[in-house]
Scaffold this motif. Sequence first.
Motif, mmCIF file in Angstrom:
data_model
loop_
_atom_site.group_PDB
_atom_site.id
_atom_site.type_symbol
_atom_site.label_atom_id
_atom_site.label_comp_id
_atom_site.label_asym_id
_atom_site.label_seq_id
_atom_site.Cartn_x
_atom_site.Cartn_y
_atom_site.Cartn_z
ATOM 1 N N ALA A 82 -29.688 -15.531 7.995
ATOM 2 C CA ALA A 82 -30.211 -15.701 6.990
ATOM 3 C C ALA A 82 -30.493 -16.238 5.976
ATOM 4 C CB ALA A 82 -28.613 -14.020 5.785
ATOM 5 N N PRO A 83 -30.197 -16.861 5.853
ATOM 6 C CA PRO A 83 -29.694 -18.666 4.730
ATOM 7 C C PRO A 83 -31.160 -18.925 5.005
ATOM 8 C CG PRO A 83 -27.964 -18.354 5.119
ATOM 9 C CD PRO A 83 -28.028 -17.029 6.542
ATOM 10 N N ALA A 84 -31.299 -18.842 6.706
ATOM 11 C CA ALA A 84 -32.402 -20.208 7.036
ATOM 12 C C ALA A 84 -33.374 -19.357 7.149
ATOM 13 C CB ALA A 84 -31.930 -19.859 8.572
ATOM 14 N N LEU A 85 -33.586 -17.568 6.753
ATOM 15 C CA LEU A 85 -34.490 -17.141 7.161
ATOM 16 C C LEU A 85 -34.591 -16.991 5.802
ATOM 17 C CD1 LEU A 85 -33.451 -13.385 8.454
ATOM 18 C CD2 LEU A 85 -35.500 -15.758 9.775
ATOM 19 N N ALA A 86 -34.487 -17.401 4.731
ATOM 20 C CA ALA A 86 -34.852 -17.020 3.552
ATOM 21 C C ALA A 86 -35.407 -18.721 2.904
ATOM 22 C CB ALA A 86 -33.233 -16.932 2.494
ATOM 23 N N LEU A 87 -35.230 -19.579 3.958
ATOM 24 C CA LEU A 87 -35.649 -21.098 3.530
ATOM 25 C C LEU A 87 -36.962 -20.492 3.627
ATOM 26 C CD1 LEU A 87 -32.533 -22.837 4.247
ATOM 27 C CD2 LEU A 87 -33.491 -22.841 2.408
ATOM 28 N N LYS A 88 -37.917 -19.848 5.358
ATOM 29 C CA LYS A 88 -39.190 -19.691 5.307
ATOM 30 C C LYS A 88 -39.029 -21.388 6.115
ATOM 31 C CE LYS A 88 -40.402 -15.952 2.263
ATOM 32 N NZ LYS A 88 -39.204 -16.194 1.477
ATOM 33 N N PRO A 89 -38.628 -21.682 6.597
ATOM 34 C CA PRO A 89 -39.106 -22.438 7.744
ATOM 35 C C PRO A 89 -40.045 -22.432 8.439
ATOM 36 C CG PRO A 89 -37.387 -21.201 8.736
ATOM 37 C CD PRO A 89 -37.115 -20.777 8.250
ATOM 38 N N ASP A 90 -40.956 -23.546 8.623
ATOM 39 C CA ASP A 90 -42.008 -24.121 9.509
ATOM 40 C C ASP A 90 -41.379 -24.065 11.236
ATOM 41 O OD1 ASP A 90 -42.475 -26.495 8.938
ATOM 42 O OD2 ASP A 90 -43.755 -26.200 8.312
ATOM 43 N N LEU A 91 -40.542 -25.177 11.051
ATOM 44 C CA LEU A 91 -39.778 -25.466 11.535
ATOM 45 C C LEU A 91 -37.986 -25.582 11.882
ATOM 46 C CD1 LEU A 91 -40.109 -26.924 15.039
ATOM 47 C CD2 LEU A 91 -39.402 -29.237 13.132
ATOM 48 N N ALA A 92 -38.218 -25.080 12.946
ATOM 49 C CA ALA A 92 -35.881 -24.689 13.085
ATOM 50 C C ALA A 92 -35.742 -24.629 14.716
ATOM 51 C CB ALA A 92 -36.110 -23.359 13.214
ATOM 52 N N THR A 93 -34.354 -25.516 14.334
ATOM 53 C CA THR A 93 -33.651 -25.822 15.759
ATOM 54 C C THR A 93 -32.177 -24.630 16.109
ATOM 55 O OG1 THR A 93 -32.675 -27.695 14.925
ATOM 56 C CG2 THR A 93 -34.671 -28.506 15.935
ATOM 57 N N VAL A 94 -32.266 -23.850 17.207
ATOM 58 C CA VAL A 94 -31.045 -23.373 17.547
ATOM 59 C C VAL A 94 -30.565 -23.955 18.187
ATOM 60 C CG1 VAL A 94 -30.897 -21.450 17.561
ATOM 61 C CG2 VAL A 94 -32.379 -21.707 16.206
ATOM 62 N N VAL A 95 -29.198 -24.656 17.895
ATOM 63 C CA VAL A 95 -28.214 -25.391 19.139
ATOM 64 C C VAL A 95 -26.592 -24.771 18.921
ATOM 65 C CG1 VAL A 95 -27.628 -27.378 20.246
ATOM 66 C CG2 VAL A 95 -29.816 -27.036 18.806
ATOM 67 N N ALA A 96 -26.459 -23.326 19.925
ATOM 68 C CA ALA A 96 -24.893 -23.167 19.505
ATOM 69 C C ALA A 96 -24.665 -23.246 21.285
ATOM 70 C CB ALA A 96 -25.046 -22.512 19.045
ATOM 71 N N GLY A 97 -23.706 -22.623 21.785
ATOM 72 C CA GLY A 97 -23.477 -21.945 22.510
ATOM 73 C C GLY A 97 -22.072 -22.393 23.457
ATOM 74 N N VAL A 98 -22.046 -23.870 23.049
ATOM 75 C CA VAL A 98 -21.015 -24.896 23.747
ATOM 76 C C VAL A 98 -19.207 -24.555 22.981
ATOM 77 C CG1 VAL A 98 -20.318 -27.299 24.121
ATOM 78 C CG2 VAL A 98 -22.565 -27.201 24.392
ATOM 79 N N ASN A 99 -19.234 -24.141 22.304
ATOM 80 C CA ASN A 99 -17.855 -23.703 21.498
ATOM 81 C C ASN A 99 -17.569 -22.644 22.758
ATOM 82 O OD1 ASN A 99 -16.948 -25.570 19.112
ATOM 83 N ND2 ASN A 99 -18.541 -25.089 18.129
ATOM 84 N N ASP A 100 -18.260 -21.041 22.486
ATOM 85 C CA ASP A 100 -18.256 -19.968 23.385
ATOM 86 C C ASP A 100 -17.917 -20.631 24.729
ATOM 87 O OD1 ASP A 100 -19.734 -18.017 21.806
ATOM 88 O OD2 ASP A 100 -21.009 -20.176 21.240
ATOM 89 N N VAL A 101 -18.647 -21.685 25.377
ATOM 90 C CA VAL A 101 -18.638 -21.931 26.828
ATOM 91 C C VAL A 101 -16.804 -22.060 27.252
ATOM 92 C CG1 VAL A 101 -18.587 -23.805 29.074
ATOM 93 C CG2 VAL A 101 -20.702 -22.632 27.492
ATOM 94 N N LEU A 102 -15.849 -23.535 26.232
ATOM 95 C CA LEU A 102 -14.639 -24.029 25.788
ATOM 96 C C LEU A 102 -13.607 -22.440 25.030
ATOM 97 C CD1 LEU A 102 -15.435 -26.609 24.353
ATOM 98 C CD2 LEU A 102 -15.644 -26.864 26.565
#
Length: 270
Positions: A82-102
């Motif tokens: 939600a905070p990201a969408l409020a900033l209205k980016p024209d470029l975004a990186t989303v990197v997550a999931g390793v903590n879940d794997v562990l």
Amino acid sequence: MQPAETAGPADPDGPAGHAYLRYVALGDSQTEGLGDGDDATGLRGLADRLAEQLAVHSPGLAYANLAVRGRLAGQVRAEQLAPALALKPDLATVVAGVNDVLRPRFDADEVAGHLEAMFAALTTQGARVMTLTFPDLGRITPLARPLAPRVNALNDRIRAAGERHGVVVVETGHHPVVTDPRLWSEDRLHASPLGHERIAASLAYALQLPGSDDSWTHPLPPDGAPGPTLAAELRWAAGFLGPWLGRRLRGRSSGDARTAKRPALLPVRP
């Protein structure tokens, strides 16, 4: 989705030399920058490094980093989307999931579902979205070999979700150099400064930024360092794995009480 190293000419949504104005990074400790600097002097990391490269070609770039260490993919979605969408980016990186794997309990479909929800929301709003696949942790530390099927399952789902939403999926995981110890910090969970530099270079190459190339895939010069030994593995387990497991058993995280280091869009000095 084509891997970055074989991607064709940039399309109108992300042409080479495109002047991005608002870059927002979502994720966990890797995006926050652990392993590249420290909490006393400041963390840099892959997202900061990418922002610096973008700013060379987009002097008006503003950059926000919402990532917080220790966050699971569902927490990244709940706290950062939600905070990201409020900033209205024209470029975004989303990197997550390793903590879940562990974690002891892991559901690849559930984790990928959180990632896909973020891909969908950001691309629907008009952002160009980028993400990464992950290397086999067992090639970095032998004690993590049982996690390989989890990493493979998550990577497969990231590729599929990325293709559905037009996300740029950068294939960092299968290049041999990514398991070179020099690209990893002492804890073997976070990239070293050189590792963060290479990840940022892979993202810049996928964006076809002027001056970027595939040198991030090239092996490092031989250094004659010995391979992993039992003694080294035991030292690592005592120094890093043990404390990490202790926090999990107590229901604690390295990110407890922490907030984003750069929650607002701010100018970047290249």
